[in-house]
Design an enzyme around this catalytic site. Structure first.
Site, PDB file in Angstrom:
ATOM      1  N   HIS A   1       0.726  -1.212  -0.052  1.00 12.57           N
ATOM      2  CA  HIS A   1       0.437   0.124   0.144  1.00 12.57           C
ATOM      3  C   HIS A   1       0.629   1.479   0.088  1.00 12.57           C
ATOM      4  CE1 HIS A   1      -3.431   2.538   1.905  1.00 12.57           C
ATOM      5  NE2 HIS A   1      -3.888   1.542   0.931  1.00 12.57           N
TER       6      HIS A   1
ATOM      7  N   HIS B   1      -9.815  11.339   2.215  1.00 16.63           N
ATOM      8  CA  HIS B   1      -8.892  10.053   2.007  1.00 16.63           C
ATOM      9  C   HIS B   1      -7.119  10.480   3.042  1.00 16.63           C
ATOM     10  CE1 HIS B   1      -6.074   7.047  -0.258  1.00 16.63           C
ATOM     11  NE2 HIS B   1      -7.175   6.450   0.068  1.00 16.63           N
TER      12      HIS B   1
ATOM     13  N   LYS C   1      -4.228  10.350   5.076  1.00 13.18           N
ATOM     14  CA  LYS C   1      -3.942   9.609   6.229  1.00 13.18           C
ATOM     15  C   LYS C   1      -2.895  10.496   7.386  1.00 13.18           C
ATOM     16  CE  LYS C   1      -3.948   6.976   2.665  1.00 13.18           C
ATOM     17  NZ  LYS C   1      -5.400   6.267   2.730  1.00 13.18           N
TER      18      LYS C   1
ATOM     19  N   ASP D   1      -0.546  16.072  19.841  1.00 11.48           N
ATOM     20  CA  ASP D   1      -0.111  17.947  20.581  1.00 11.48           C
ATOM     21  C   ASP D   1      -0.094  18.220  19.577  1.00 11.48           C
ATOM     22  OD1 ASP D   1      -0.600  16.618  22.879  1.00 11.48           O
ATOM     23  OD2 ASP D   1       1.370  15.864  23.669  1.00 11.48           O
TER      24      ASP D   1
END
Length: 413
Positions: A159, A331, A333, A338
């Protein structure tokens, strides 16, 4: 009397057929479970954990497909020595053909071109496979299912998305090659994603990771060839690449969540965490850490949305904020802890990325970049709608059935 006997005999035949279908289904299920279990144990035993050091590079973040690929195609066209490309998806559409034609033309000018795509995600046509080969492009598909564990190996996907140009310019993130990524899919447009462009010393790690995957898929070792590793300058942005497979991503996320003191922001298209990671998130909330989760309103795959609801209800009860992105398809990621670090990469916040896929994430420690990412996230939150517990608990029998089905196969979504 004879007709009654025939009817009875016919009914018996149907019962026998159903019986054997059930036996066959149970046997096949057990066989697949055994294949998956043994295949996974073998995979975990063979993992060679790759670690990269902290680096200093220059980074640019793209959140819009047309902008990214205008820059990306320009850099690829200007390549002088070698182009190394790895994508999970290269589709068979007009945009993908434009991309492949650029690679073909570069190869025809004498530039080394290597293209690695996933066996499942790469749907390059036979016509273009032939054209690539004739032009001199080295084209390989990775992660093809292998005996004796066909089912398990069919689930393990590469991926990662990596491009390295002349060993000096790198790209990685959430974008693949297909028309939806440049907002040409009616249902999923505009496509919202995050992708990183890199120059400086960190590019050598992207290069090494590509060549490691190339060695595995093509059975050709180019790692010792210094041609692909030119001298690179230091940049200003502190970062570290984290490749993962098997259970390595889960270990990384566990450690990152554990250091949170004030706030965690997660952006992901699929929120289906492992039990261990979900417990870590709940513990973080219990110690006073705020949790904000950004997910899509529109789903691009069946059941992935429903698979998240069980987790979302528990988070909402604990006081977490959940937002569904409504200005297209989300989509990206991303994980922000913090103001300490930001994680951008290819991995989704789901079991498939944590346990099955080959992924690549970039931990960024630069305060300016972290502020930039948070600004992007705040804009995406403005384009979202906050979800309440009552929304998810509203009576909907069809959704409930989908949730149950999703929970059963959540590992593979």
């Amino acid at each position: 009397m004879q007709s009654a006997k025939k009817l009875h005999k016919g009914a018996g035949f149907v019962v026998e057929i159903v019986y054997w279908i059930i036996i066959l289904f149970i046997g096949l299920t057990l066989l697949l479970a055994l294949d998956f279990s043994i295949g996974r144990k073998r995979h975990l035993a063979q993992i060679n954990k790759q670690t990269f050091p902290l680096r200093n590079s220059q980074l640019a973040i793209f959140t819009n497909g047309p902008d990214l690929f205008e820059d990306y195609f320009t850099e690829v066209k200007q390549a002088k020595k070698h182009i190394h490309v790895l994508f999970y998806i290269v589709k068979n559409d007009s945009f993908s053909q434009e991309f492949l034609e650029i690679l073909i033309k570069k190869a025809q000018t004498g530039v080394e071109v290597r293209l690695l795509v996933d066996w499942v995600g790469g749907t390059v046509s036979r016509k273009y496979k032939k054209k690539l080969k004739e032009a001199g492009v080295a084209f390989v598909q990775s992660q093809a299912p292998k005996l004796p564990f066909l089912f398990y190996t069919s689930q393990v996907r590469n991926h990662r998305k990596i491009t390295v140009i002349d060993g000096e310019i790198g790209y990685t993130g959430g974008y693949n090659i297909g028309k939806e990524y440049i907002n040409q899919d009616k249902k999923l447009s505009p496509w919202r994603d995050y992708h990183v462009k890199l120059t400086g010393e960190g590019v050598q790690d992207l290069q090494k990771e590509f060549l490691l995957d190339w060695k595995k898929a093509a059975k050709i070792d180019l790692l010792q060839n210094q041609l692909y590793f030119p001298s690179l300058p230091k940049g200003e942005i502190r970062h570290q690449f984290i490749p993962s497979e098997g259970n390595l991503l889960e270990e990384t996320l566990y450690d990152l969540i554990n250091i949170a003191e004030k706030a965690i922001i997660i952006g992901t298209p699929y929120f289906i965490p492992s039990d261990s990671i979900f417990r870590q998130l709940l513990k973080a909330i219990d110690r006073g850490v705020s949790l904000t989760l950004l997910v899509p309103f529109t789903a691009d795959h069946p059941l992935v949305k429903e698979a998240s609801y069980t987790y979302l209800r528990k988070l909402l009860k604990k006081g977490a904020e959940v937002h569904q992105y409504k200005k297209g398809f989300y989509h990206a990621k991303v994980l922000v802890i913090d103001d300490k670090l930001c994680d951008l990469g290819t991995a989704n916040f789901d079991k498939r990325s944590m346990f099955l896929n080959f992924e690549l994430n970039c931990l960024i420690y630069n305060q300016d970049v972290i502020r930039q990412v948070k600004t992007i996230l705040y804009q995406d939150l403005l384009d979202s709608e906050q979800v309440s517990l009552s929304d998810l608990n509203r009576f909907n029998p069809f959704r409930s059935l989908k949730e149950r089905a999703a929970q059963t196969i959540s590992y593979f979504l």
